[in-house]
Design an enzyme around this catalytic site. Structure first.
Site, PDB file in Angstrom:
ATOM      1  N   HIS A 145       0.877  -1.153   0.166  1.00 58.42           N
ATOM      2  CA  HIS A 145      -0.223  -0.038  -0.074  1.00 58.42           C
ATOM      3  C   HIS A 145       0.923   1.441   0.137  1.00 58.42           C
ATOM      4  O   HIS A 145       0.537   2.360  -0.617  1.00 58.42           O
ATOM      5  CB  HIS A 145      -0.929   0.039   1.127  1.00 58.42           C
ATOM      6  CG  HIS A 145      -1.899  -0.987   1.212  1.00 58.42           C
ATOM      7  ND1 HIS A 145      -2.013  -1.764   2.604  1.00 58.42           N
ATOM      8  CD2 HIS A 145      -2.815  -1.597   0.298  1.00 58.42           C
ATOM      9  CE1 HIS A 145      -2.882  -2.777   2.228  1.00 58.42           C
ATOM     10  NE2 HIS A 145      -3.445  -2.454   1.173  1.00 58.42           N
ATOM     11  N   LYS A 162     -17.520  -7.368   5.665  1.00 58.54           N
ATOM     12  CA  LYS A 162     -16.020  -7.836   6.196  1.00 58.54           C
ATOM     13  C   LYS A 162     -15.897  -7.385   7.695  1.00 58.54           C
ATOM     14  O   LYS A 162     -16.470  -6.520   8.214  1.00 58.54           O
ATOM     15  CB  LYS A 162     -14.928  -6.869   5.604  1.00 58.54           C
ATOM     16  CG  LYS A 162     -14.665  -7.352   3.906  1.00 58.54           C
ATOM     17  CD  LYS A 162     -13.706  -6.600   3.269  1.00 58.54           C
ATOM     18  CE  LYS A 162     -13.586  -6.906   1.823  1.00 58.54           C
ATOM     19  NZ  LYS A 162     -12.188  -6.202   1.354  1.00 58.54           N
ATOM     20  N   ARG A 207      -1.831  -6.343  -8.612  1.00 56.04           N
ATOM     21  CA  ARG A 207      -0.567  -7.199  -8.202  1.00 56.04           C
ATOM     22  C   ARG A 207      -0.629  -8.270  -9.496  1.00 56.04           C
ATOM     23  O   ARG A 207       0.584  -8.637  -9.811  1.00 56.04           O
ATOM     24  CB  ARG A 207      -0.660  -7.884  -6.893  1.00 56.04           C
ATOM     25  CG  ARG A 207      -0.580  -7.157  -5.802  1.00 56.04           C
ATOM     26  CD  ARG A 207      -1.022  -7.719  -4.381  1.00 56.04           C
ATOM     27  NE  ARG A 207      -2.241  -7.915  -4.557  1.00 56.04           N
ATOM     28  CZ  ARG A 207      -2.800  -8.759  -3.614  1.00 56.04           C
ATOM     29  NH1 ARG A 207      -2.409  -8.963  -2.486  1.00 56.04           N
ATOM     30  NH2 ARG A 207      -4.210  -8.818  -3.521  1.00 56.04           N
ATOM     31  N   SER A 209      -3.129  -7.876   2.431  1.00 63.00           N
ATOM     32  CA  SER A 209      -3.433  -7.595   3.784  1.00 63.00           C
ATOM     33  C   SER A 209      -4.181  -9.091   4.520  1.00 63.00           C
ATOM     34  O   SER A 209      -4.006  -9.334   5.588  1.00 63.00           O
ATOM     35  CB  SER A 209      -4.408  -6.736   4.040  1.00 63.00           C
ATOM     36  OG  SER A 209      -3.975  -5.415   3.864  1.00 63.00           O
TER      37      SER A 209
END
Length: 159
Positions: free
Chosen positions: A17, A41, A90, A128
């Site tokens: 990040h 979440k 990514r 994460s």
């Protein structure tokens, strides 16, 4: 003025990040980091803790401001005057997912453009979710998170 908005859960903030934010700084006059609250979440860290990490990490950078938001990202962009959404990529699978979101956001507000930055190779595997798993099982996360995050996680586990 070029105002960017970097949304995410950032639970926890990772070096990936930070890499995206640092490389995005030359692109924007102001960059908001939007810590999204998602009812679906269950975060490990509070939204306020995540906001505080960014505040500590970027205390020297007046162009960066972290905030907590709920609801549609494009609505928050409108509130802060952001005309760009920043996303980190990514893998190819990230792009496919992120493109669908970018297309939806563009349908909602054609004036907000999404910009994708690919992460540096050393951060490709840093997610994460994986960092939380390592932390949950007592592993060492020092190679994945900034010092500010590591320090507060260690302090919390010591108390």
């Amino acid at each position: 003025m070029r105002i960017g908005f970097f949304p995410g859960t950032f639970d926890p903030v990772t070096l990936g990040h930070i890499d995206i934010v640092q490389r995005a700084l030359p692109l924007f006059d102001k960059l908001y980091i939007g810590i999204g609250v998602n009812a679906n979440k269950q975060p490990m860290f509070t939204a306020e803790q995540r906001r505080a990490w960014f505040g500590s990490i970027f205390h020297h950078e007046p162009k960066v401001e972290a905030l907590v938001y709920e609801g549609l990202t494009v609505d928050c962009c409108k509130r802060v005057g952001a005309n760009y959404i920043l996303r980190g990529i990514r893998y190819v699978s990230d792009f496919e997912y992120e493109k669908a979101i970018a297309d939806m956001n563009r349908s909602i507000d054609a004036g907000i453009e999404t910009i994708f930055l690919t992460c540096l190779p050393q951060y490709t595997s840093v997610a994460s979710t994986l960092v939380r798993d390592v932390l949950r099982y007592g592993g060492d996360i020092s190679q994945f998170v900034p010092d500010e995050v590591l320090r507060s996680v260690r302090e919390a586990s010591a108390s």
